[in-house]
Design a protein around this motif. Structure first.
Motif, PDB file in Angstrom:
ATOM      1  N   TRP A 185      63.878  75.462  46.884  1.00  0.00           N
ATOM      2  CA  TRP A 185      62.842  75.977  45.976  1.00  0.00           C
ATOM      3  C   TRP A 185      61.521  75.222  46.091  1.00  0.00           C
ATOM      4  CZ3 TRP A 185      63.653  80.440  43.635  1.00  0.00           C
ATOM      5  CH2 TRP A 185      64.974  80.849  43.391  1.00  0.00           C
ATOM      6  N   LEU A 189      61.148  77.044  50.667  1.00  0.00           N
ATOM      7  CA  LEU A 189      60.567  78.354  50.334  1.00  0.00           C
ATOM      8  C   LEU A 189      59.034  78.333  50.420  1.00  0.00           C
ATOM      9  CD1 LEU A 189      60.835  81.297  49.336  1.00  0.00           C
ATOM     10  CD2 LEU A 189      60.930  80.393  46.988  1.00  0.00           C
ATOM     11  N   PRO A 190      58.363  77.321  49.846  1.00  0.00           N
ATOM     12  CA  PRO A 190      56.900  77.272  50.036  1.00  0.00           C
ATOM     13  C   PRO A 190      56.495  77.274  51.508  1.00  0.00           C
ATOM     14  CG  PRO A 190      57.562  75.714  48.335  1.00  0.00           C
ATOM     15  CD  PRO A 190      58.832  76.293  48.906  1.00  0.00           C
ATOM     16  N   LEU A 192      58.139  78.560  54.048  1.00  0.00           N
ATOM     17  CA  LEU A 192      58.380  79.899  54.587  1.00  0.00           C
ATOM     18  C   LEU A 192      57.299  80.886  54.109  1.00  0.00           C
ATOM     19  CD1 LEU A 192      61.910  81.559  54.690  1.00  0.00           C
ATOM     20  CD2 LEU A 192      59.834  82.855  54.227  1.00  0.00           C
ATOM     21  N   LEU A 193      56.971  80.830  52.809  1.00  0.00           N
ATOM     22  CA  LEU A 193      55.950  81.746  52.268  1.00  0.00           C
ATOM     23  C   LEU A 193      54.582  81.502  52.886  1.00  0.00           C
ATOM     24  CD1 LEU A 193      56.345  82.042  48.392  1.00  0.00           C
ATOM     25  CD2 LEU A 193      56.826  83.756  50.153  1.00  0.00           C
ATOM     26  N   ARG A 235      69.815  77.395  55.394  1.00  0.00           N
ATOM     27  CA  ARG A 235      69.608  78.837  55.322  1.00  0.00           C
ATOM     28  C   ARG A 235      70.309  79.500  54.144  1.00  0.00           C
ATOM     29  NH1 ARG A 235      72.637  77.723  59.657  1.00  0.00           N
ATOM     30  NH2 ARG A 235      74.667  78.699  59.906  1.00  0.00           N
ATOM     31  N   LEU A 238      68.243  78.839  51.103  1.00  0.00           N
ATOM     32  CA  LEU A 238      66.926  79.442  51.298  1.00  0.00           C
ATOM     33  C   LEU A 238      66.984  80.964  51.139  1.00  0.00           C
ATOM     34  CD1 LEU A 238      63.993  78.954  51.909  1.00  0.00           C
ATOM     35  CD2 LEU A 238      64.567  78.665  54.318  1.00  0.00           C
ATOM     36  N   LEU A 239      68.070  81.564  51.582  1.00  0.00           N
ATOM     37  CA  LEU A 239      68.209  83.013  51.392  1.00  0.00           C
ATOM     38  C   LEU A 239      68.294  83.355  49.901  1.00  0.00           C
ATOM     39  CD1 LEU A 239      70.533  83.842  54.431  1.00  0.00           C
ATOM     40  CD2 LEU A 239      68.282  84.877  53.999  1.00  0.00           C
ATOM     41  N   LEU A 242      64.814  83.125  48.576  1.00  0.00           N
ATOM     42  CA  LEU A 242      64.062  84.322  48.974  1.00  0.00           C
ATOM     43  C   LEU A 242      64.346  85.489  48.038  1.00  0.00           C
ATOM     44  CD1 LEU A 242      64.107  84.422  52.882  1.00  0.00           C
ATOM     45  CD2 LEU A 242      62.103  84.657  51.396  1.00  0.00           C
ATOM     46  N   ILE A 245      62.151  84.878  45.038  1.00  0.00           N
ATOM     47  CA  ILE A 245      60.740  85.230  45.195  1.00  0.00           C
ATOM     48  C   ILE A 245      60.586  86.749  45.242  1.00  0.00           C
ATOM     49  CG2 ILE A 245      60.468  85.204  47.739  1.00  0.00           C
ATOM     50  CD1 ILE A 245      58.045  83.515  45.355  1.00  0.00           C
ATOM     51  N   ASP A 246      61.550  87.432  45.808  1.00  0.00           N
ATOM     52  CA  ASP A 246      61.508  88.901  45.793  1.00  0.00           C
ATOM     53  C   ASP A 246      61.466  89.437  44.364  1.00  0.00           C
ATOM     54  OD1 ASP A 246      61.415  89.422  48.467  1.00  0.00           O
ATOM     55  OD2 ASP A 246      63.582  89.679  48.713  1.00  0.00           O
ATOM     56  N   GLN A 248      60.301  87.901  41.751  1.00  0.00           N
ATOM     57  CA  GLN A 248      58.967  87.613  41.190  1.00  0.00           C
ATOM     58  C   GLN A 248      57.920  88.580  41.742  1.00  0.00           C
ATOM     59  OE1 GLN A 248      58.384  85.672  38.720  1.00  0.00           O
ATOM     60  NE2 GLN A 248      60.454  84.803  38.649  1.00  0.00           N
TER      61      GLN A 248
ATOM     62  N   ALA B 196      53.547  83.930  42.177  1.00  0.00           N
ATOM     63  CA  ALA B 196      54.969  84.291  42.222  1.00  0.00           C
ATOM     64  C   ALA B 196      55.817  83.060  42.554  1.00  0.00           C
ATOM     65  CB  ALA B 196      55.199  85.405  43.246  1.00  0.00           C
ATOM     66  N   LEU B 197      55.312  82.220  43.466  1.00  0.00           N
ATOM     67  CA  LEU B 197      56.046  80.997  43.833  1.00  0.00           C
ATOM     68  C   LEU B 197      56.131  80.049  42.648  1.00  0.00           C
ATOM     69  CD1 LEU B 197      57.427  79.242  45.967  1.00  0.00           C
ATOM     70  CD2 LEU B 197      55.157  78.416  46.655  1.00  0.00           C
ATOM     71  N   SER B 200      58.690  81.180  40.285  1.00  0.00           N
ATOM     72  CA  SER B 200      60.084  81.132  40.770  1.00  0.00           C
ATOM     73  C   SER B 200      60.686  79.729  40.685  1.00  0.00           C
ATOM     74  CB  SER B 200      60.165  81.655  42.213  1.00  0.00           C
ATOM     75  OG  SER B 200      59.687  80.672  43.109  1.00  0.00           O
ATOM     76  N   THR B 216      50.589  74.858  48.064  1.00  0.00           N
ATOM     77  CA  THR B 216      50.886  76.277  48.201  1.00  0.00           C
ATOM     78  C   THR B 216      50.645  77.043  46.901  1.00  0.00           C
ATOM     79  OG1 THR B 216      52.571  75.575  49.799  1.00  0.00           O
ATOM     80  CG2 THR B 216      52.605  77.879  49.146  1.00  0.00           C
ATOM     81  N   LEU B 249      58.224  88.562  55.549  1.00  0.00           N
ATOM     82  CA  LEU B 249      59.382  87.886  54.950  1.00  0.00           C
ATOM     83  C   LEU B 249      60.685  88.400  55.557  1.00  0.00           C
ATOM     84  CD1 LEU B 249      58.324  87.639  51.171  1.00  0.00           C
ATOM     85  CD2 LEU B 249      58.409  85.798  52.871  1.00  0.00           C
ATOM     86  N   LEU B 256      67.074  83.882  59.501  1.00  0.00           N
ATOM     87  CA  LEU B 256      68.027  83.073  58.743  1.00  0.00           C
ATOM     88  C   LEU B 256      69.417  83.692  58.743  1.00  0.00           C
ATOM     89  CD1 LEU B 256      65.748  82.215  55.664  1.00  0.00           C
ATOM     90  CD2 LEU B 256      66.533  80.594  57.405  1.00  0.00           C
TER      91      LEU B 256
END
Lengths: 280, 280
Positions: A185, A189-190, A192-193, A235, A238-239, A242, A245-246, A248, B196-197, B200, B216, B249, B256
């Motif tokens: 988190w 994730l930051p 990746l975003l 992973r 992280l999934l 993700l 974040i989807d 949100q 959004a981040l 989350s 970020t 994404l 992943l």
């Protein structure tokens, strides 16, 4: 006497900063830097981050009281297992990898009896890399997460924690899996975003990318050779992040499609509060 | 003589910086600040950003050669329409809103004949707000997008461009719709993602949010009262940009789920190149 020799494997931003901090704070009498490239090590030596250099991992760690592996997360476990038999009897080993569970389980399965090891992760660093950016105060007042497992010797945890404290850090203890989930988190994730955002920019618009875009994508400048293995090792968590974040993003999308100013305002106000509550 | 009096409506970060820059660079002999709150205007006056203040919009603009509206994007069009009849015959009006199409179309439908108006948008600012953060060099070497429509008088475009150039800015011309589409990628999508981040982040993990998370999410500290209307006015383009980020994404998600180190590495390497190609 225990910390008289410190060996750092991988003398980049983190490893170089550990060397410099240890020398400045007299945490070690002698700092040995180990790496694959003689030229890189000589740069670090010239910068005064370390006292001695060698490309021979076994020789580099033989006399160390503490060995810190600062190599990419996909190399750490194998390097530790390969070199542990060459460690002295009172040595303790740690690493600075951004992922912990996979490394620690791989190490513990094959670590020789009597070798002290515990994982750690300093929450410091930047999108920059290389010994030129080393900073003696990189760990000052920063959190270092130390991640003992059920098999970790308490002595390893105590000595590694003490080492980081002497470099100025505050210690938090977490199980390896809890660490990895937290980092999914707060860090992975930051990353990746930010990278997805950079990749979505139409090239002809890059001259309009002002400070907001630059801040939001800054971490995407990190080295892909370090970050691809980090995302890969974490992973599963992280999934899940993700999916978070989807959810949100869906709330914002809903505000936009229904033209709900109130919903958008509330989402932005909530985000502002979260962000303002983090210092600078 | 044309720019002897400059009137700024809304003296926050942007308006205050315009006032300060205009005074320092002698672009105006007299700068009038207009706002709703007397106390806010007095702060700006005390900071030396403006020379005179009034809460009376009509009076504030009556003698101005150039009027710049720096109010939230949901207020600009109505304020311009309401006050345009009180403008002097040789006055030119512009605004600094982050969205352009909706404002410009609303203004043009109801602007009295003979009143000169063209929209503009300085790509400068920050997550901070308020006159305390005003900066005389905020526009130096920054892009200001000037957005003439088919109905805009060339004289309005020329005079407003000249004004911004005197404040140090570089001018880019875009149609209002093209501007809004560009900003959906470079500014509004980053703001939405950062927010959004922030939303989350599990609250119990906030102490682990280090520099990467902070960078970020930095823009999420922006004022929701300014940003909700921006996102709303640009919702069509922004929804398209959201589809773009979804596609990016998905590529990471695919890397992943299939454990493809190569794909993750390639995506991160592409992002690094995009980000490194933007200066700092």
């Amino acid at each position: 006497m225990r910390t008289s020799t410190l060996t750092i494997v991988g003398v980049g931003l983190i490893g170089g900063s550990i060397g410099l901090a240890a020398k400045r704070r007299r945490v070690a009498e002698r700092v040995i830097g180990v790496g694959r490239e003689q030229a890189d090590l000589e740069r670090a030596l010239k910068l005064g981050l370390i006292d001695e250099i060698t490309c021979d991992l076994q020789r580099g760690i033989a006399q160390a009281a503490i060995v810190v592996f600062c190599t990419p997360v996909n190399l750490i476990a194998e390097q530790i297992i390969r070199t542990a038999p060459a460690c002295g009897r009172d040595a303790v080993i740690t690493d600075t990898g951004s992922t912990k569970a996979q490394i620690i389980h791989a190490v513990e399965e094959r670590l020789p009896d009597g070798v002290l090891f515990v994982g750690s992760h300093p929450l410091a660093g930047s999108e920059k890399s290389g010994p030129e950016h080393a900073d003696a105060d990189l760990f000052q007042d920063r959190i270092v997460v130390v991640t003992p497992s059920q098999r970790t010797a308490p002595e390893a945890t105590a000595r590694v924690s003490e080492f980081w404290r002497k470099l100025g850090a505050r210690i938090e203890y977490m199980a390896p899996e809890a660490h990895d989930e937290a980092m999914s988190w707060t860090s992975h994730l930051p990353h990746l975003l930010a990278s997805a955002l950079a990749n979505s920019l139409p090239p002809e618009l890059s001259r309009f990318a002002a400070s907001g875009f630059r801040d939001t994508t800054r971490v995407a400048s990190g080295d892909p050779r370090l970050w691809a293995p980090i995302l890969m090792q974490n992973r599963t968590s992280l999934l899940s992040a993700l999916e978070g974040i989807d959810r949100q993003l869906s709330r914002f999308r809903s505000g936009l499609t229904t033209s709900s100013s109130d919903l958008l305002h509330d989402l932005l106000a909530q985000a502002k509060k979260v962000r303002d509550d983090l210092a600078s």
